[in-house]
Write a protein that holds these residues in place. Structure first.
Motif, PDB file in Angstrom:
ATOM      1  N   PRO A 147      40.687  97.102  27.198  1.00 28.16           N
ATOM      2  CA  PRO A 147      41.854  96.987  28.085  1.00 28.16           C
ATOM      3  C   PRO A 147      42.802  95.834  27.779  1.00 28.16           C
ATOM      4  O   PRO A 147      43.994  95.928  28.079  1.00 28.16           O
ATOM      5  N   VAL A 148      42.292  94.730  27.246  1.00 25.32           N
ATOM      6  CA  VAL A 148      43.172  93.587  26.959  1.00 25.32           C
ATOM      7  C   VAL A 148      42.893  93.063  25.554  1.00 25.32           C
ATOM      8  O   VAL A 148      41.918  93.445  24.917  1.00 25.32           O
ATOM      9  N   ARG A 149      43.771  92.182  25.105  1.00 26.96           N
ATOM     10  CA  ARG A 149      43.597  91.523  23.819  1.00 26.96           C
ATOM     11  C   ARG A 149      42.560  90.401  24.005  1.00 26.96           C
ATOM     12  O   ARG A 149      42.653  89.618  24.955  1.00 26.96           O
ATOM     13  N   VAL A 150      41.596  90.337  23.117  1.00 24.26           N
ATOM     14  CA  VAL A 150      40.613  89.253  23.185  1.00 24.26           C
ATOM     15  C   VAL A 150      40.814  88.386  21.947  1.00 24.26           C
ATOM     16  O   VAL A 150      40.916  88.915  20.835  1.00 24.26           O
ATOM     17  N   VAL A 151      40.917  87.090  22.140  1.00 26.59           N
ATOM     18  CA  VAL A 151      41.127  86.176  21.007  1.00 26.59           C
ATOM     19  C   VAL A 151      40.065  86.466  19.953  1.00 26.59           C
ATOM     20  O   VAL A 151      38.864  86.516  20.256  1.00 26.59           O
ATOM     21  N   ALA A 152      40.505  86.716  18.724  1.00 23.40           N
ATOM     22  CA  ALA A 152      39.604  87.222  17.691  1.00 23.40           C
ATOM     23  C   ALA A 152      39.031  86.114  16.809  1.00 23.40           C
ATOM     24  O   ALA A 152      37.895  86.205  16.350  1.00 23.40           O
ATOM     25  N   ARG A 153      39.825  85.089  16.554  1.00 23.85           N
ATOM     26  CA  ARG A 153      39.369  84.025  15.636  1.00 23.85           C
ATOM     27  C   ARG A 153      39.071  82.784  16.454  1.00 23.85           C
ATOM     28  O   ARG A 153      39.982  82.164  17.007  1.00 23.85           O
ATOM     29  N   TYR A 154      37.815  82.418  16.541  1.00 22.04           N
ATOM     30  CA  TYR A 154      37.447  81.214  17.274  1.00 22.04           C
ATOM     31  C   TYR A 154      36.040  80.800  16.877  1.00 22.04           C
ATOM     32  O   TYR A 154      35.254  81.602  16.381  1.00 22.04           O
ATOM     33  N   GLY A 155      35.735  79.535  17.099  1.00 22.18           N
ATOM     34  CA  GLY A 155      34.375  79.058  17.003  1.00 22.18           C
ATOM     35  C   GLY A 155      33.972  78.576  18.381  1.00 22.18           C
ATOM     36  O   GLY A 155      34.837  78.311  19.221  1.00 22.18           O
ATOM     37  N   TRP A 156      32.695  78.463  18.609  1.00 15.65           N
ATOM     38  CA  TRP A 156      32.293  78.040  19.959  1.00 15.65           C
ATOM     39  C   TRP A 156      30.871  77.494  19.972  1.00 15.65           C
ATOM     40  O   TRP A 156      30.056  77.803  19.120  1.00 15.65           O
ATOM     41  N   LYS A 172      31.840  75.014  11.034  1.00 11.88           N
ATOM     42  CA  LYS A 172      31.973  76.403  10.575  1.00 11.88           C
ATOM     43  C   LYS A 172      33.260  77.064  11.080  1.00 11.88           C
ATOM     44  O   LYS A 172      33.669  78.115  10.599  1.00 11.88           O
ATOM     45  N   THR A 173      33.886  76.449  12.075  1.00  5.52           N
ATOM     46  CA  THR A 173      35.120  77.026  12.640  1.00  5.52           C
ATOM     47  C   THR A 173      36.296  76.720  11.715  1.00  5.52           C
ATOM     48  O   THR A 173      36.491  75.564  11.342  1.00  5.52           O
ATOM     49  N   PRO A 174      37.084  77.737  11.336  1.00  7.75           N
ATOM     50  CA  PRO A 174      38.265  77.439  10.502  1.00  7.75           C
ATOM     51  C   PRO A 174      39.164  76.418  11.205  1.00  7.75           C
ATOM     52  O   PRO A 174      39.289  76.431  12.429  1.00  7.75           O
ATOM     53  N   ARG A 175      39.783  75.550  10.442  1.00  5.54           N
ATOM     54  CA  ARG A 175      40.597  74.474  11.024  1.00  5.54           C
ATOM     55  C   ARG A 175      41.794  75.009  11.805  1.00  5.54           C
ATOM     56  O   ARG A 175      42.348  74.316  12.645  1.00  5.54           O
ATOM     57  N   ASP A 176      42.189  76.244  11.524  1.00  3.69           N
ATOM     58  CA  ASP A 176      43.325  76.802  12.261  1.00  3.69           C
ATOM     59  C   ASP A 176      42.870  77.778  13.355  1.00  3.69           C
ATOM     60  O   ASP A 176      43.655  78.586  13.829  1.00  3.69           O
ATOM     61  N   ALA A 177      41.609  77.680  13.741  1.00  5.68           N
ATOM     62  CA  ALA A 177      41.110  78.499  14.860  1.00  5.68           C
ATOM     63  C   ALA A 177      40.576  77.562  15.938  1.00  5.68           C
ATOM     64  O   ALA A 177      40.082  76.480  15.631  1.00  5.68           O
ATOM     65  N   PRO A 196      32.431  60.898  23.896  1.00  6.66           N
ATOM     66  CA  PRO A 196      32.128  60.029  22.748  1.00  6.66           C
ATOM     67  C   PRO A 196      31.150  60.677  21.757  1.00  6.66           C
ATOM     68  O   PRO A 196      31.290  60.499  20.550  1.00  6.66           O
ATOM     69  N   GLN A 197      30.214  61.461  22.295  1.00  9.47           N
ATOM     70  CA  GLN A 197      29.256  62.149  21.421  1.00  9.47           C
ATOM     71  C   GLN A 197      29.948  63.177  20.538  1.00  9.47           C
ATOM     72  O   GLN A 197      29.684  63.275  19.339  1.00  9.47           O
ATOM     73  N   LEU A 198      30.840  63.940  21.157  1.00 11.81           N
ATOM     74  CA  LEU A 198      31.593  64.966  20.413  1.00 11.81           C
ATOM     75  C   LEU A 198      32.453  64.299  19.339  1.00 11.81           C
ATOM     76  O   LEU A 198      32.525  64.739  18.191  1.00 11.81           O
ATOM     77  N   ASP A 199      33.076  63.198  19.740  1.00  9.86           N
ATOM     78  CA  ASP A 199      33.966  62.446  18.841  1.00  9.86           C
ATOM     79  C   ASP A 199      33.176  61.881  17.663  1.00  9.86           C
ATOM     80  O   ASP A 199      33.567  62.036  16.491  1.00  9.86           O
ATOM     81  N   ALA A 200      32.035  61.273  17.951  1.00 11.00           N
ATOM     82  CA  ALA A 200      31.216  60.650  16.899  1.00 11.00           C
ATOM     83  C   ALA A 200      30.734  61.681  15.886  1.00 11.00           C
ATOM     84  O   ALA A 200      30.552  61.374  14.711  1.00 11.00           O
ATOM     85  N   ALA A 201      30.570  62.925  16.353  1.00 11.80           N
ATOM     86  CA  ALA A 201      30.098  63.980  15.452  1.00 11.80           C
ATOM     87  C   ALA A 201      31.250  64.607  14.660  1.00 11.80           C
ATOM     88  O   ALA A 201      31.049  65.553  13.899  1.00 11.80           O
ATOM     89  N   GLY A 202      32.463  64.120  14.852  1.00  5.98           N
ATOM     90  CA  GLY A 202      33.615  64.657  14.109  1.00  5.98           C
ATOM     91  C   GLY A 202      34.116  65.978  14.662  1.00  5.98           C
ATOM     92  O   GLY A 202      34.843  66.710  13.989  1.00  5.98           O
ATOM     93  N   ALA A 203      33.743  66.291  15.902  1.00  3.56           N
ATOM     94  CA  ALA A 203      34.112  67.590  16.469  1.00  3.56           C
ATOM     95  C   ALA A 203      35.216  67.485  17.521  1.00  3.56           C
ATOM     96  O   ALA A 203      35.439  68.421  18.282  1.00  3.56           O
ATOM     97  N   LEU A 204      35.873  66.333  17.578  1.00  2.00           N
ATOM     98  CA  LEU A 204      37.010  66.177  18.497  1.00  2.00           C
ATOM     99  C   LEU A 204      38.268  66.088  17.655  1.00  2.00           C
ATOM    100  O   LEU A 204      38.634  65.014  17.148  1.00  2.00           O
ATOM    101  N   ARG A 205      38.915  67.230  17.466  1.00  2.00           N
ATOM    102  CA  ARG A 205      40.109  67.272  16.615  1.00  2.00           C
ATOM    103  C   ARG A 205      41.132  68.219  17.215  1.00  2.00           C
ATOM    104  O   ARG A 205      40.954  68.699  18.335  1.00  2.00           O
ATOM    105  N   ASP A 206      42.185  68.479  16.446  1.00  8.58           N
ATOM    106  CA  ASP A 206      43.308  69.208  17.063  1.00  8.58           C
ATOM    107  C   ASP A 206      43.038  70.691  17.309  1.00  8.58           C
ATOM    108  O   ASP A 206      43.866  71.360  17.921  1.00  8.58           O
ATOM    109  N   ASN A 207      41.909  71.205  16.838  1.00 10.97           N
ATOM    110  CA  ASN A 207      41.575  72.590  17.202  1.00 10.97           C
ATOM    111  C   ASN A 207      40.429  72.647  18.216  1.00 10.97           C
ATOM    112  O   ASN A 207      39.906  73.724  18.507  1.00 10.97           O
TER     113      ASN A 207
END
Ligand SMILES: [Zn+2]
Length: 395
Positions: A147-156, A172-177, A196-207
């Motif tokens: 019924p609706v569009r579901v975001v197709a490219r994402y990591g989680w 593993k998530t593409p930098r543009d997803a 801070p934990q997310l940041d220290a692991a390098g997972a706090l970025r613009d995506n």
């Protein structure tokens, strides 16, 4: 995701429309749709076009629901205590109930395909034509008639506490997803330790797309914004579990705020009800709310051809009654029965009966005591399934 099954449909020209774009504001005129996309604004109808007078109704991009769990919307809204200090406690209690609670066992027994379809309908009825699903992209979500569009490219990842391997999922998530994760869903010290934990692991970025963020401190919000990470705000779920919600003004000012309904396990019925809760907090302006469910959400979720009223964009649209001063004024006041029409890929999918000329073979439905029409293919699938949407009835 919905495919382009509409190539042979003649172009559609909406006349006397108030065309709303969250960035540019409102213009009056004609909106032409061809091959499922916006073909032009204030262009003359061409020979062969289907013309439809909107009589000053508002047309805006289909709304974006930036956070839902589409397999959980048939579950009862549930909690064990009046209030938690961290969603982790609620998740642990919920896990313990999975096999012991009759209502939850019944909800889980409904086939996944039915649950997902009904969640698609839930979103469509509320004008949310694009949804970010926070879980694996199950096969039915990829079907062209979903019924609706579901975001197709994402990591989680779910959250730091349920997904200790989150840094690998981020890499593993593409930098543009977008990479989506529940973060700081609590009011305690544990919630404050997560960013801070997310940041220290390098997972706090613009995506990075932080979901909830209730426990973020002011300095942590500033740090997230510095990295251009975004926030998805789910106020009704937050109030239900934590009796508090995120402070969102700085994310909104930085154009890094989207809004999600979350699933009905903790959230309100749909995105429109969520917007009512959001508006009542008076944290951001009505115009900012409109951006957070259209243009800003599209940018954050990296879905490039929705969320704006521009030539070439997908004709995923919502039509609101002409009685409102503006679209921003309507959001937070309207419920799903008030929507005049919801359009996906240029096709009217659910609408008031005045739109019948644009919906051959539509099925008559009652939606919250109001008679409407629903696209035949959706009505037929709904009829095949056993799961019922409260308030929705085929006539
Ligand atoms: Zn989630």
């Amino acid at each position: 995701m919905i495919g382009e099954w509409i190539r042979n449909v003649p172009p559609l020209c909406f006349e006397n429309a108030r065309i709303v774009d969250a960035e540019r504001g409102e213009t009056r005129g004609t909106l032409r749709i061809a091959r499922g996309r916006i073909d032009g604004m204030n262009v003359k109808p061409q020979r062969g076009d289907t013309r439809f007078d909107l009589r000053d109704a508002l047309v805006l991009p289909g709304l974006m629901n930036a956070h839902d769990h589409l397999e959980l919307n048939n579950f009862p809204r549930w909690k064990n205590r009046s209030c938690y200090t961290n969603a982790r406690e609620w998740a642990m209690e919920g896990n313990a109930r999975l096999d012991g609670d009759a209502e939850i066992v019944r909800a889980r027994a409904v086939p996944l395909k039915e649950r997902l379809f009904n969640s698609g309908l839930k979103n469509l009825l509320s004008g949310a034509t694009t949804v970010a699903h926070h879980n694996p992209r199950h096969a039915p979500l990829r079907e062209k008639h979903f019924p609706v569009r579901v975001v197709a490219r994402y990591g989680w990842s779910h959250s730091l506490y349920l997904a200790p391997e989150f840094a690998r999922a981020y890499r593993k998530t593409p930098r543009d997803a977008p990479y989506m994760i529940h973060l700081a869903e609590g009011t305690d010290a544990d919630a404050q330790r997560e960013l801070p934990q997310l940041d220290a692991a390098g997972a706090l970025r613009d995506n990075t797309v932080l979901i909830h963020g209730v426990g973020l401190t002011q300095a942590q919000r500033a740090r997230a914004i510095e990295t251009r990470a975004a926030l998805v705000w789910c106020p009704s779920s937050n109030f239900f579990l934590l009796n508090e919600t995120a402070r969102v003004r700085d994310f909104s000012d930085a154009r890094l705020l989207a809004i999600g309904s979350d699933s009905r396990l903790t959230g309100e019925r749909d995105l429109l009800d969520e917007l009512r809760v959001a508006r009542a907090t008076h944290q951001i302006s009505d115009d900012a709310l409109l951006r957070a469910v259209t243009s800003d959400a599209a940018r954050i979720l990296r879905v490039r051809d929705v969320g704006r009223m521009e030539r070439g964009m997908r004709a995923d649209l919502v039509i609101l009654p002409n009685t409102f001063r503006s679209a921003a004024d309507a959001l937070g006041k309207i419920s799903r029965a008030d929507l005049c029409a919801v359009i996906v890929n240029g096709q009217v999918r659910v609408a008031d009966s005045e739109f019948e000329a644009l919906m051959p073979n539509a099925a008559r439905i009652r939606c919250d005591e109001r008679e409407k029409i629903l696209a035949r293919d959706l009505a037929e699938r709904y009829a095949q399934f056993t799961l019922r949407e409260a308030g929705l009835e085929l006539l």
